[in-house]
Design a protein around this motif. Structure first.
Motif, PDB file in Angstrom:
ATOM      1  N   ASP A  45       0.868  -1.172   0.000  1.00 17.77           N
ATOM      2  CA  ASP A  45       0.000   0.000   0.000  1.00 17.77           C
ATOM      3  C   ASP A  45       0.908   1.226   0.000  1.00 17.77           C
ATOM      4  O   ASP A  45       1.654   1.441   0.957  1.00 17.77           O
ATOM      5  CB  ASP A  45      -0.900  -0.009   1.238  1.00 17.77           C
ATOM      6  CG  ASP A  45      -1.894   1.140   1.261  1.00 17.77           C
ATOM      7  OD1 ASP A  45      -1.692   2.151   0.541  1.00 17.77           O
ATOM      8  OD2 ASP A  45      -2.874   1.036   2.010  1.00 17.77           O
ATOM      9  N   PHE A  46       0.857   2.014  -1.090  1.00 18.54           N
ATOM     10  CA  PHE A  46       1.742   3.179  -1.167  1.00 18.54           C
ATOM     11  C   PHE A  46       1.197   4.364  -0.370  1.00 18.54           C
ATOM     12  O   PHE A  46       1.828   5.418  -0.289  1.00 18.54           O
ATOM     13  CB  PHE A  46       2.025   3.577  -2.622  1.00 18.54           C
ATOM     14  CG  PHE A  46       0.826   3.983  -3.441  1.00 18.54           C
ATOM     15  CD1 PHE A  46       0.241   5.231  -3.302  1.00 18.54           C
ATOM     16  CD2 PHE A  46       0.302   3.114  -4.387  1.00 18.54           C
ATOM     17  CE1 PHE A  46      -0.848   5.606  -4.080  1.00 18.54           C
ATOM     18  CE2 PHE A  46      -0.780   3.475  -5.171  1.00 18.54           C
ATOM     19  CZ  PHE A  46      -1.363   4.725  -5.018  1.00 18.54           C
ATOM     20  N   GLY A  47       0.034   4.216   0.245  1.00 18.34           N
ATOM     21  CA  GLY A  47      -0.535   5.283   1.061  1.00 18.34           C
ATOM     22  C   GLY A  47      -1.251   6.300   0.192  1.00 18.34           C
ATOM     23  O   GLY A  47      -2.052   5.945  -0.660  1.00 18.34           O
ATOM     24  N   LYS A  48      -0.940   7.585   0.400  1.00 19.82           N
ATOM     25  CA  LYS A  48      -1.573   8.661  -0.370  1.00 19.82           C
ATOM     26  C   LYS A  48      -0.538   9.364  -1.218  1.00 19.82           C
ATOM     27  O   LYS A  48       0.604   9.540  -0.806  1.00 19.82           O
ATOM     28  CB  LYS A  48      -2.223   9.673   0.579  1.00 19.82           C
ATOM     29  CG  LYS A  48      -3.387   9.107   1.358  1.00 19.82           C
ATOM     30  CD  LYS A  48      -4.005  10.143   2.262  1.00 19.82           C
ATOM     31  CE  LYS A  48      -5.155   9.520   3.049  1.00 19.82           C
ATOM     32  NZ  LYS A  48      -5.779  10.497   3.945  1.00 19.82           N
ATOM     33  N   THR A  49      -0.970   9.784  -2.392  1.00 19.47           N
ATOM     34  CA  THR A  49      -0.134  10.587  -3.276  1.00 19.47           C
ATOM     35  C   THR A  49      -1.029  11.603  -3.975  1.00 19.47           C
ATOM     36  O   THR A  49      -2.254  11.490  -3.943  1.00 19.47           O
ATOM     37  CB  THR A  49       0.629   9.728  -4.307  1.00 19.47           C
ATOM     38  OG1 THR A  49       1.609  10.538  -4.964  1.00 19.47           O
ATOM     39  CG2 THR A  49      -0.297   9.115  -5.344  1.00 19.47           C
ATOM     40  N   GLN A  50      -0.412  12.569  -4.585  1.00 25.00           N
ATOM     41  CA  GLN A  50      -1.155  13.599  -5.315  1.00 25.00           C
ATOM     42  C   GLN A  50      -1.344  13.178  -6.770  1.00 25.00           C
ATOM     43  O   GLN A  50      -0.535  12.413  -7.320  1.00 25.00           O
ATOM     44  CB  GLN A  50      -0.396  14.930  -5.265  1.00 25.00           C
ATOM     45  CG  GLN A  50      -0.293  15.520  -3.871  1.00 25.00           C
ATOM     46  CD  GLN A  50      -1.661  15.798  -3.268  1.00 25.00           C
ATOM     47  OE1 GLN A  50      -2.501  16.468  -3.867  1.00 25.00           O
ATOM     48  NE2 GLN A  50      -1.894  15.272  -2.071  1.00 25.00           N
ATOM     49  N   LEU A  51      -2.393  13.696  -7.380  1.00 24.88           N
ATOM     50  CA  LEU A  51      -2.700  13.421  -8.777  1.00 24.88           C
ATOM     51  C   LEU A  51      -1.486  13.730  -9.655  1.00 24.88           C
ATOM     52  O   LEU A  51      -0.850  14.776  -9.496  1.00 24.88           O
ATOM     53  CB  LEU A  51      -3.898  14.269  -9.221  1.00 24.88           C
ATOM     54  CG  LEU A  51      -4.397  14.057 -10.642  1.00 24.88           C
ATOM     55  CD1 LEU A  51      -4.921  12.629 -10.823  1.00 24.88           C
ATOM     56  CD2 LEU A  51      -5.499  15.059 -10.967  1.00 24.88           C
ATOM     57  N   ASN A  52      -1.158  12.806 -10.519  1.00 24.45           N
ATOM     58  CA  ASN A  52      -0.039  12.900 -11.475  1.00 24.45           C
ATOM     59  C   ASN A  52       1.338  12.939 -10.813  1.00 24.45           C
ATOM     60  O   ASN A  52       2.313  13.368 -11.432  1.00 24.45           O
ATOM     61  CB  ASN A  52      -0.216  14.092 -12.425  1.00 24.45           C
ATOM     62  CG  ASN A  52      -1.447  13.912 -13.288  1.00 24.45           C
ATOM     63  OD1 ASN A  52      -1.723  12.827 -13.796  1.00 24.45           O
ATOM     64  ND2 ASN A  52      -2.218  14.982 -13.439  1.00 24.45           N
ATOM     65  N   LYS A  53       1.419  12.509  -9.555  1.00 24.40           N
ATOM     66  CA  LYS A  53       2.721  12.376  -8.893  1.00 24.40           C
ATOM     67  C   LYS A  53       3.001  10.875  -8.786  1.00 24.40           C
ATOM     68  O   LYS A  53       2.508  10.199  -7.882  1.00 24.40           O
ATOM     69  CB  LYS A  53       2.700  13.014  -7.502  1.00 24.40           C
ATOM     70  CG  LYS A  53       4.052  12.969  -6.830  1.00 24.40           C
ATOM     71  CD  LYS A  53       4.032  13.659  -5.489  1.00 24.40           C
ATOM     72  CE  LYS A  53       5.417  13.561  -4.868  1.00 24.40           C
ATOM     73  NZ  LYS A  53       5.401  13.965  -3.475  1.00 24.40           N
ATOM     74  N   PRO A  54       3.780  10.325  -9.729  1.00 22.11           N
ATOM     75  CA  PRO A  54       4.025   8.873  -9.781  1.00 22.11           C
ATOM     76  C   PRO A  54       4.590   8.313  -8.475  1.00 22.11           C
ATOM     77  O   PRO A  54       5.286   9.000  -7.736  1.00 22.11           O
ATOM     78  CB  PRO A  54       5.034   8.718 -10.923  1.00 22.11           C
ATOM     79  CG  PRO A  54       4.832   9.930 -11.762  1.00 22.11           C
ATOM     80  CD  PRO A  54       4.477  11.027 -10.794  1.00 22.11           C
ATOM     81  N   VAL A  55       4.241   7.056  -8.235  1.00 22.71           N
ATOM     82  CA  VAL A  55       4.691   6.338  -7.049  1.00 22.71           C
ATOM     83  C   VAL A  55       5.441   5.087  -7.521  1.00 22.71           C
ATOM     84  O   VAL A  55       4.980   4.386  -8.413  1.00 22.71           O
ATOM     85  CB  VAL A  55       3.489   5.912  -6.184  1.00 22.71           C
ATOM     86  CG1 VAL A  55       3.935   5.082  -5.012  1.00 22.71           C
ATOM     87  CG2 VAL A  55       2.710   7.123  -5.731  1.00 22.71           C
ATOM     88  N   THR A  56       6.585   4.821  -6.912  1.00 24.45           N
ATOM     89  CA  THR A  56       7.370   3.632  -7.252  1.00 24.45           C
ATOM     90  C   THR A  56       7.578   2.796  -6.002  1.00 24.45           C
ATOM     91  O   THR A  56       7.931   3.330  -4.945  1.00 24.45           O
ATOM     92  CB  THR A  56       8.736   4.027  -7.853  1.00 24.45           C
ATOM     93  OG1 THR A  56       8.507   4.790  -9.042  1.00 24.45           O
ATOM     94  CG2 THR A  56       9.573   2.808  -8.197  1.00 24.45           C
ATOM     95  N   VAL A  57       7.339   1.487  -6.132  1.00 25.91           N
ATOM     96  CA  VAL A  57       7.554   0.558  -5.026  1.00 25.91           C
ATOM     97  C   VAL A  57       8.374  -0.632  -5.514  1.00 25.91           C
ATOM     98  O   VAL A  57       8.367  -0.954  -6.709  1.00 25.91           O
ATOM     99  CB  VAL A  57       6.224   0.052  -4.414  1.00 25.91           C
ATOM    100  CG1 VAL A  57       5.399   1.205  -3.860  1.00 25.91           C
ATOM    101  CG2 VAL A  57       5.425  -0.735  -5.415  1.00 25.91           C
TER     102      VAL A  57
END
Length: 135
Positions: A45-57
């Protein structure tokens, strides 16, 4: 006497069917991803992020066999998630990883799946990426 014979025959048929089913999905022969690698986490679960801010795990795993293993491919449930993986063979006891980058291009709760194909294993390993994208 006949009743015992029929019950024994029925029990034998059930056992044979169960063993056949295990062989078909690879678990009786050890031909599963779980018999070859141990992932630290299969769901992140990457938690919360902002729109169009990519998340990498990173989905890290260890080769638990006595032979090198190879990740042949990884694919995601949608085009908004891009998987990458360790390309060279992973030696026994060594670690590899599957990296997933989610573009975060949709608002709300997100759930993405990554399927990992290991060489010599018929069934792909399923990994999950979840989180929330806020506007």
């Amino acid at each position: 006497m006949m009743k015992k014979f029929i019950l024994s025959l029925f029990a034998s048929m059930l056992l044979t069917t169960a063993l056949w089913a295990q062989t078909q999905n690879g678990s009786a022969t050890g031909n599963t991803a779980d018999a070859k690698v141990k992932f630290v986490k299969e769901s992140i679960d990457f938690g919360k992020t902002q729109l169009n801010k990519p998340v990498t795990v990173d989905f890290e795993f260890t080769n638990i066999t006595k032979e090198p293993i190879l990740v042949e491919a990884a694919r995601a449930s949608c085009g908004c998630t891009t998987p990458n993986w360790t390309k060279e063979p992973i030696l026994p006891g060594k670690k590899g990883k599957v990296t997933a980058t989610y573009s975060a291009n949709g608002v709300g709760q997100q759930s993405k799946t990554i399927w990992v194909k290991f060489k010599g294993v018929d069934q792909d390993k399923e990994l999950h990426l979840t989180g929330t994208v806020e506007n």
